[in-house]
Motif scaffolding. Structure first.
Motif, PDB file in Angstrom:
ATOM      1  N   ASN A   1       3.959  12.163   7.294  1.00 44.92           N
ATOM      2  CA  ASN A   1       4.761  11.338   6.395  1.00 44.92           C
ATOM      3  C   ASN A   1       4.143  11.192   5.006  1.00 44.92           C
ATOM      4  N   LEU A   2       3.237  12.108   4.640  1.00 46.93           N
ATOM      5  CA  LEU A   2       2.473  11.953   3.401  1.00 46.93           C
ATOM      6  C   LEU A   2       2.766  13.069   2.405  1.00 46.93           C
ATOM      7  N   ASP A   3       2.587  12.749   1.114  1.00 44.61           N
ATOM      8  CA  ASP A   3       2.692  13.785   0.099  1.00 44.61           C
ATOM      9  C   ASP A   3       1.422  14.637   0.101  1.00 44.61           C
ATOM     10  N   THR A   4       1.426  15.684  -0.709  1.00 47.69           N
ATOM     11  CA  THR A   4       0.330  16.647  -0.674  1.00 47.69           C
ATOM     12  C   THR A   4      -1.013  16.010  -0.995  1.00 47.69           C
ATOM     13  N   ARG A   5      -1.084  15.187  -2.016  1.00 46.03           N
ATOM     14  CA  ARG A   5      -2.348  14.568  -2.413  1.00 46.03           C
ATOM     15  C   ARG A   5      -2.863  13.629  -1.332  1.00 46.03           C
ATOM     16  N   SER A   6      -1.977  12.801  -0.778  1.00 48.50           N
ATOM     17  CA  SER A   6      -2.388  11.882   0.280  1.00 48.50           C
ATOM     18  C   SER A   6      -2.814  12.637   1.532  1.00 48.50           C
TER      19      SER A   6
ATOM     20  N   HIS B   1       1.964  20.674  13.091  1.00 45.43           N
ATOM     21  CA  HIS B   1       2.777  21.887  13.026  1.00 45.43           C
ATOM     22  C   HIS B   1       2.510  22.628  11.722  1.00 45.43           C
ATOM     23  N   GLU B   2       1.552  22.114  10.933  1.00 38.19           N
ATOM     24  CA  GLU B   2       1.266  22.686   9.620  1.00 38.19           C
ATOM     25  C   GLU B   2       0.003  23.549   9.676  1.00 38.19           C
ATOM     26  N   ASP B   3       0.140  24.799   9.288  1.00 36.20           N
ATOM     27  CA  ASP B   3      -1.000  25.716   9.335  1.00 36.20           C
ATOM     28  C   ASP B   3      -2.143  25.273   8.436  1.00 36.20           C
ATOM     29  N   ASP B   4      -1.813  24.697   7.264  1.00 32.89           N
ATOM     30  CA  ASP B   4      -2.885  24.297   6.350  1.00 32.89           C
ATOM     31  C   ASP B   4      -3.671  23.108   6.887  1.00 32.89           C
ATOM     32  N   VAL B   5      -3.022  22.265   7.670  1.00 29.90           N
ATOM     33  CA  VAL B   5      -3.733  21.156   8.320  1.00 29.90           C
ATOM     34  C   VAL B   5      -4.598  21.693   9.458  1.00 29.90           C
ATOM     35  N   ALA B   6      -4.025  22.576  10.269  1.00 30.61           N
ATOM     36  CA  ALA B   6      -4.779  23.161  11.389  1.00 30.61           C
ATOM     37  C   ALA B   6      -6.000  23.926  10.898  1.00 30.61           C
ATOM     38  N   ALA B   7      -5.940  24.450   9.679  1.00 26.63           N
ATOM     39  CA  ALA B   7      -7.052  25.224   9.135  1.00 26.63           C
ATOM     40  C   ALA B   7      -8.309  24.383   8.934  1.00 26.63           C
ATOM     41  N   HIS B   8      -8.170  23.070   8.894  1.00 30.77           N
ATOM     42  CA  HIS B   8      -9.336  22.196   8.769  1.00 30.77           C
ATOM     43  C   HIS B   8     -10.161  22.176  10.049  1.00 30.77           C
ATOM     44  N   ALA B   9      -9.528  22.454  11.177  1.00 29.99           N
ATOM     45  CA  ALA B   9     -10.202  22.364  12.481  1.00 29.99           C
ATOM     46  C   ALA B   9     -11.134  23.558  12.700  1.00 29.99           C
ATOM     47  N   ASN B  10     -12.096  23.367  13.573  1.00 30.27           N
ATOM     48  CA  ASN B  10     -12.974  24.462  13.972  1.00 30.27           C
ATOM     49  C   ASN B  10     -12.318  25.378  14.991  1.00 30.27           C
ATOM     50  N   ARG B  11     -11.306  24.842  15.678  1.00 33.13           N
ATOM     51  CA  ARG B  11     -10.668  25.578  16.769  1.00 33.13           C
ATOM     52  C   ARG B  11      -9.206  25.181  16.847  1.00 33.13           C
ATOM     53  N   VAL B  12      -8.343  26.155  17.112  1.00 39.15           N
ATOM     54  CA  VAL B  12      -6.906  25.903  17.236  1.00 39.15           C
ATOM     55  C   VAL B  12      -6.433  26.430  18.584  1.00 39.15           C
ATOM     56  N   VAL B  13      -5.693  25.603  19.326  1.00 43.90           N
ATOM     57  CA  VAL B  13      -5.022  26.081  20.537  1.00 43.90           C
ATOM     58  C   VAL B  13      -3.529  25.847  20.380  1.00 43.90           C
ATOM     59  N   ARG B  14      -2.757  26.713  21.019  1.00 48.56           N
ATOM     60  CA  ARG B  14      -1.304  26.594  20.957  1.00 48.56           C
ATOM     61  C   ARG B  14      -0.755  26.325  22.352  1.00 48.56           C
ATOM     62  N   VAL B  15       0.112  25.330  22.431  1.00 48.89           N
ATOM     63  CA  VAL B  15       0.766  24.994  23.694  1.00 48.89           C
ATOM     64  C   VAL B  15       2.148  25.643  23.710  1.00 48.89           C
TER      65      VAL B  15
ATOM     66  N   LEU C   1       0.839  -1.198   0.000  1.00 53.33           N
ATOM     67  CA  LEU C   1       0.000   0.000   0.000  1.00 53.33           C
ATOM     68  C   LEU C   1       0.873   1.246   0.000  1.00 53.33           C
ATOM     69  N   SER C   2       0.356   2.322  -0.576  1.00 59.61           N
ATOM     70  CA  SER C   2       1.055   3.603  -0.531  1.00 59.61           C
ATOM     71  C   SER C   2       0.978   4.176   0.879  1.00 59.61           C
ATOM     72  N   GLY C   3       1.769   5.226   1.144  1.00 60.87           N
ATOM     73  CA  GLY C   3       1.726   5.860   2.454  1.00 60.87           C
ATOM     74  C   GLY C   3       0.338   6.383   2.788  1.00 60.87           C
ATOM     75  N   GLY C   4      -0.317   6.994   1.807  1.00 62.76           N
ATOM     76  CA  GLY C   4      -1.663   7.507   2.034  1.00 62.76           C
ATOM     77  C   GLY C   4      -2.656   6.401   2.335  1.00 62.76           C
ATOM     78  N   GLN C   5      -2.513   5.266   1.618  1.00 56.86           N
ATOM     79  CA  GLN C   5      -3.397   4.125   1.879  1.00 56.86           C
ATOM     80  C   GLN C   5      -3.135   3.539   3.257  1.00 56.86           C
ATOM     81  N   GLN C   6      -1.869   3.475   3.669  1.00 56.58           N
ATOM     82  CA  GLN C   6      -1.560   2.970   5.004  1.00 56.58           C
ATOM     83  C   GLN C   6      -2.181   3.858   6.093  1.00 56.58           C
ATOM     84  N   GLN C   7      -2.147   5.174   5.878  1.00 58.70           N
ATOM     85  CA  GLN C   7      -2.748   6.060   6.865  1.00 58.70           C
ATOM     86  C   GLN C   7      -4.262   5.898   6.884  1.00 58.70           C
ATOM     87  N   ARG C   8      -4.873   5.618   5.758  1.00 58.64           N
ATOM     88  CA  ARG C   8      -6.318   5.369   5.716  1.00 58.64           C
ATOM     89  C   ARG C   8      -6.668   4.070   6.435  1.00 58.64           C
TER      90      ARG C   8
END
Length: 228
Positions: free
Chosen positions: A175-180, A203-217, A146-153
């Protein structure tokens, strides 16, 4: 009002003692409502991974309170935490944590094996979870097929198979490429849209943007007044 699925009060975690003690968490407070989609961000060493490990009952605090789905975990021993973890929490790890020589289906079944679910039922539930992430046609493939994206799924399907109250994801796209990464975040988005509580570390802003809420530690605390 519905009780929060996660409630943390004055959470502290210290590793070691004396002059060499490391104070990973310093009186942290956090509440996560049922159905929330929360991203936790922070620099390396900020305490965010320690926090996620405690939320996932993989570690215990030095002091403070942690209520998971209304259950006070502080006095629980390792065996009790293991049972609670298996029933209430689904994990998605950056490194997938799949068993290499075992099929995708068997990997997804594993939490149900620990829970004592009979073979026919766990097979049906694992197939349903793989279908949910679009991989039922890869059920009998091993991770190296399986690809990395498939393994994460597959890892997401494993996290969902016990119908947990909360899904915790630790750098799920690390550990994934942009599409995965887009595919995986699309699945997490859909899970939240269907009512699932999702908490992720990134640690990625574009991933955090999916969330409804972001907190920083920061230094073991939830930062106040820091832009999300």
């Amino acid at each position: 009002m519905t009780a929060p699925v996660i409630e943390v009060r004055d959470l502290r975690k210290t590793y070691g003692s004396g002059d060499t003690a490391v104070h990973a968490l310093r009186g942290l407070d956090l509440t996560v409502a049922r159905g929330d989609y929360l991203a936790i961000m922070g620099a390396s060493g900020s305490g965010k991974s320690t926090l996620l490990n405690i939320l996932g009952c993989l570690d215990v605090p030095t002091s403070g309170r942690y209520l998971l789905d209304g259950i006070d975990t502080v006095e629980f021993g390792e065996a009790q935490l293991g049972i609670l973890r298996n029933r209430k929490i689904g994990f998605v790890f950056q490194s997938f944590n799949l068993i290499p020589r075992t099929s995708a289906l068997a990997n997804v079944e594993l939490p149900l094996v620990y829970a004592g679910v009979r073979r026919a039922e766990r097979r049906a539930r694992a197939m349903a979870a793989l279908r949910l992430v679009g991989l039922d046609d890869r059920a009998h493939h091993r991770p190296n097929e399986l690809s990395g994206g498939q393994q994460q799924r597959v890892a997401i399907a494993r996290a969902l198979v016990t119908a947990p109250a909360i899904v915790l994801a630790d750098e799920p796209t690390g550990n994934l490429d942009t599409r995965s990464s887009q595919d995986v975040m699309g699945i997490l988005d859909a899970l939240n849209a269907s009512g699932r509580t999702v908490v992720l570390i990134t640690h990625e802003d574009d991933v955090a943007a999916h969330a409804n809420r972001v907190v920083r530690v920061v230094d073991g605390h939830i930062a106040q007044g820091v832009p999300a």
